[in-house]
Design a protein around this motif. Structure first.
Motif, PDB file in Angstrom:
ATOM      1  N   LYS A   1       2.331  11.773   3.900  1.00 14.52           N
ATOM      2  CA  LYS A   1       1.355  12.498   3.254  1.00 14.52           C
ATOM      3  C   LYS A   1       0.567  13.343   4.308  1.00 14.52           C
ATOM      4  O   LYS A   1      -0.035  14.608   3.836  1.00 14.52           O
ATOM      5  N   GLN A   2       0.336  12.904   5.648  1.00 16.19           N
ATOM      6  CA  GLN A   2      -0.463  13.875   6.521  1.00 16.19           C
ATOM      7  C   GLN A   2       0.502  15.452   6.779  1.00 16.19           C
ATOM      8  O   GLN A   2      -0.094  16.264   6.941  1.00 16.19           O
TER       9      GLN A   2
ATOM     10  N   VAL B   1      -1.143   3.457  -3.805  1.00 18.90           N
ATOM     11  CA  VAL B   1      -2.546   3.520  -4.569  1.00 18.90           C
ATOM     12  C   VAL B   1      -2.710   2.123  -5.044  1.00 18.90           C
ATOM     13  O   VAL B   1      -1.952   1.654  -5.754  1.00 18.90           O
ATOM     14  N   ILE B   2      -4.056   1.798  -4.723  1.00 21.71           N
ATOM     15  CA  ILE B   2      -4.501   0.388  -4.973  1.00 21.71           C
ATOM     16  C   ILE B   2      -5.172   0.552  -6.143  1.00 21.71           C
ATOM     17  O   ILE B   2      -6.425   0.872  -6.307  1.00 21.71           O
TER      18      ILE B   2
ATOM     19  N   THR C   1      -6.813   7.976   3.919  1.00 22.64           N
ATOM     20  CA  THR C   1      -6.227   8.393   2.766  1.00 22.64           C
ATOM     21  C   THR C   1      -4.988   9.030   2.932  1.00 22.64           C
ATOM     22  O   THR C   1      -4.396   9.406   1.493  1.00 22.64           O
ATOM     23  N   ASP C   2      -4.440   9.221   3.855  1.00 24.48           N
ATOM     24  CA  ASP C   2      -3.135   9.759   4.074  1.00 24.48           C
ATOM     25  C   ASP C   2      -1.958   8.420   3.732  1.00 24.48           C
ATOM     26  O   ASP C   2      -0.902   8.748   3.744  1.00 24.48           O
TER      27      ASP C   2
ATOM     28  N   ALA D   1      -2.706  12.680  -5.622  1.00 26.88           N
ATOM     29  CA  ALA D   1      -2.964  12.125  -4.447  1.00 26.88           C
ATOM     30  C   ALA D   1      -1.779  12.278  -3.395  1.00 26.88           C
ATOM     31  O   ALA D   1      -1.885  12.812  -2.357  1.00 26.88           O
ATOM     32  N   PHE D   2      -0.428  11.941  -3.979  1.00 29.76           N
ATOM     33  CA  PHE D   2       0.743  11.925  -3.033  1.00 29.76           C
ATOM     34  C   PHE D   2       1.817  12.499  -3.819  1.00 29.76           C
ATOM     35  O   PHE D   2       2.830  12.840  -3.207  1.00 29.76           O
ATOM     36  N   GLY D   3       1.679  13.445  -4.811  1.00 26.89           N
ATOM     37  CA  GLY D   3       2.734  14.099  -5.486  1.00 26.89           C
ATOM     38  C   GLY D   3       3.538  13.679  -6.547  1.00 26.89           C
ATOM     39  O   GLY D   3       4.303  14.393  -7.243  1.00 26.89           O
ATOM     40  N   GLY D   4       3.600  12.201  -6.955  1.00 23.85           N
ATOM     41  CA  GLY D   4       4.544  11.403  -7.653  1.00 23.85           C
ATOM     42  C   GLY D   4       4.342  10.018  -7.572  1.00 23.85           C
ATOM     43  O   GLY D   4       3.371   9.547  -7.154  1.00 23.85           O
TER      44      GLY D   4
END
Length: 676
Positions: A359-360, A445-446, A464-465, A490-493
């Protein structure tokens, strides 16, 4: 304050302001004298930011420390441009003591320039001058002779010699514009160097604002302006899984989405196709964004289906173009092509998707492309944007030194590049699962009914990364879809889904009401169905396979007293595993379940009254319920949340790549719950 401490303070101030430089971009240095512990004599030293560090967060451990006399003596053995790369290895022979961090390619610039303090930065305004077609003339006009011009040269020892010579020939100069690259400034004190750096940046900004054209990106294209926010985000969420699947052709990527006005306005302009095709210029930019983005050539009004069809065509062409770029510029000894997928995907009316191994990396790639847009705007305002050639870009992208840096990176963790959604994850089993998945490299993702607790749990796991918290009532179709959309934005998928949310009602048949029955089944049977259905759409669109895991229970096969609603819904979940395994296998999606025994410690369910009721059924004190459960098992061990998390991890690793439709008991051995 020591020389090193003063340098770190200056670096942190400069690096914390994105106007001055980008993340991990640029470097700073200071020269000073210390006592050599071997000779007891003074020795001149150079402290310089080491390879791979970030100015804004630089610490002393991130500095390389070199003997200045030995570094400058390298001038006498410099073999020339054809053997430039050898000089980085030669820096090792100039280190003082243990030397600190590994010296970067820019070390020569800092050591050879005759100034006590040197800053090399990548400000958008400075790079705008550096990439302007007539940048040299503009530099003379804007800075009045206080800043010199250096023609583009790949970073290295010769560039250090060039800048040192220009400084010697221009005693009134406080710095230089590095063609195609950035700026370098100096001073005899740390404060003077910082002041000079900021003066160059601010002067460039003021010149562009005062002298630049009003609409450097041209006119606004009809149909290309940003969609309304709700429509924009909905389209982004619908496109994200398929785009991630495309850009993961060579290897799985994590994504980042942004729809800030600087991006959407650029994509609404008439000049964006030309400028996008030219690509980025500053090495720090294109090493993260690739030489150019993939730009959808359809208006914002195009449907999701139309957009995806065209993106598929454009992606195929992008890969062909990148392979041609590689073939055109490779030489003997060039590293193998690292992948032909884009790192930046631009969607008019929607925004930008950026991608990386984590993510970063994905987020930073997007930030760098925003820098590139700002650079293009500035260059087009005062001139014409003219980045360095593809040949020069290739020479840096596939530089042996860059390859060596990549090879030094630690091996990825088992779940690196994977994105997980865990329901009911703010406490107990769910939190333990989320924590383990994140520790193994996944983005998490929680999802939980309590947003504050979900966000608190995410913060404990990491920034958040790594993890985000979202609110989700799994009985609500809208909430479930919103949580899946949050994951893909948030993360693409999404790669891994854990159906863990639940509650427990311990009542006899006659005491169980219809409301009890409906609540129990809505949360776990219906909730699992809703989550799996929404997630399956993403997994199918991505075409990357994936995992859906149900946290069922030994009670799905074990018949115990006063447990009709809970055990029946767990049996429902257990059969969902089998049904979905059969249906989703053709898409490479594995569906498995875990059957724990009662997990008392850390459980929100047990703390909420279930524990007291089950203890009453078995005639033990509630505080001894965990021990009671342990003693009835074959292994005499209490089942903890971490034991369940371990099983989830194993199920989604490559070691069980051929396992689907399985239920794994995590019950320390309950014979009555053996699977038959």
């Amino acid at each position: 304050m020591s020389t090193a401490a003063d340098l770190i303070a200056r670096s942190n101030r400069l690096g914390s302001d994105p106007r001055n430089t980008n993340f991990a971009g640029g470097n700073t240095s200071a020269k000073g004298t210390e006592i050599d512990p071997v000779t007891g004599e003074p020795v001149e030293l150079l402290w310089v930011k080491g390879s791979g560090g970030d100015l804004g967060t630089l610490k002393e451990s991130g500095l390389a420390v070199l003997r200045l006399d030995r570094l400058r003596s390298l001038v006498n053995v410099y073999p020339g441009l054809d053997r430039e790369d050898e000089m980085v290895a030669a820096f090792d022979y100039t280190l003082h003591g243990k030397g600190g961090a590994a010296p970067s390619i820019d070390t020569a610039m800092h050591g050879l320039v005759d100034a006590a303090h040197v800053d090399h930065l990548h400000p958008d305004s400075g790079i705008a001058f550096a990439t302007a077609a007539d940048g040299e003339a503009l530099t003379a006009t804007a800075f009045g002779g206080r800043v010199a011009w250096v023609d583009w040269r790949r970073p290295g020892f010769q560039l250090g010699l060039d800048i040192a010579a220009i400084k010697a020939a221009n005693p009134d100069a406080i710095g230089v514009i590095l063609g195609g690259h950035g700026i370098t400034a100096w001073g005899e004190t740390s404060q003077e160097a910082e002041t000079n750096s900021l003066w160059i940046i601010e002067t460039a900004e003021k010149f562009i604002a005062a002298e630049g054209r009003e609409s450097p990106f041209g006119t606004v294209l009809d149909g290309y302006t940003a969609l309304p926010e709700a429509e924009r985000l909905a389209k982004a969420a619908a496109l994200a899984p398929s785009i991630r699947g495309l850009v993961s052709t060579d290897r799985a990527q994590v994504g980042h989405f942004t729809d800030v006005p600087v991006v959407t306005d650029f994509l609404a302009s008439s000049e964006h196709p030309r400028l996008g095709g030219l690509g980025t210029s500053c090495p720090d930019h294109f090493l993260r964004t690739k030489v150019k983005p993939l730009v959808l050539d359809l208006p914002a009004t195009a449907t999701v289906e139309e957009s995806l069809a065209r993106l598929t065509e454009l992606h195929e062409q992008y890969r062909l173009d990148y392979a041609a770029y590689y073939d055109a510029h490779k030489v003997e000894g060039s590293p193998e092509m690292r992948g032909a997928d884009p790192a930046i995907v631009l969607i008019p009316g929607v925004g930008m998707f950026s991608y990386g191994a984590n993510k970063q990396t994905a987020r930073v790639a997007g930030e760098f492309y925003i820098n590139a847009i700002n650079v293009m705007r500035g260059a087009e305002a005062i001139s014409t944007y003219s980045p360095i050639s593809d040949a020069e870009k290739f020479a840096i992208e596939y530089w042996s030194l860059e390859e060596a840096k990549l090879q030094r990176m630690p091996a990825p963790k088992p779940l690196a590049g994977r994105i997980a959604l865990v329901t009911g994850a703010a406490s107990g089993i769910g939190k333990a699962i989320a924590t383990r998945l994140a520790a193994e490299g996944a983005c998490v993702v929680i999802a939980d009914l309590d947003l504050a607790k979900a966000q608190e749990a995410a913060a404990e796991i990491g920034g958040t990364d790594v993890a985000i918290g979202v609110q989700a009532n799994v009985t609500s179709e809208d909430d479930v879809q919103a949580s899946v959309d949050a994951a893909v934005l948030a993360f693409g998928g999404l790669d891994l889904v854990v159906n863990n949310a639940g509650l427990s009602l311990s009542k006899s048949l006659l005491d169980t009401t219809v409301a009890d029955w409906d609540l129990q089944h809505n949360v776990m049977a219906k909730g699992s169905f809703l989550v799996s259905r929404a997630a399956a759409k993403v997994l199918i669109d991505q075409k990357l396979g994936g995992d859906i895991i149900y946290i069922s229970s030994k009670n799905s096969v074990f018949a115990g007293p006063n447990n009709i609603a809970y055990s029946a819904t767990k049996a429902d979940q257990a059969h969902q595993v089998r049904l979905l395994a059969a249906e989703l296998g053709e898409y490479g999606v594995k569906v498995n379940g875990i059957n724990p025994d009662g997990v008392v410690r850390g459980s929100g369910i047990f703390a909420g009254g279930w524990g007291a009721k089950r203890a009453a059924v078995y005639g033990v004190d509630e505080q001894d319920l965990g021990k009671y459960y342990a003693q009835r098992t074959l292994l005499k061990r209490e089942v903890l949340p971490e034991n369940v998390a371990n099983a989830v991890f194993v199920l989604c690793t490559s070691d069980l790549s051929h396992t689907t439709g399985l239920h794994i008991p995590v019950d320390a051995g309950v014979a009555a719950a053996f699977l038959r």
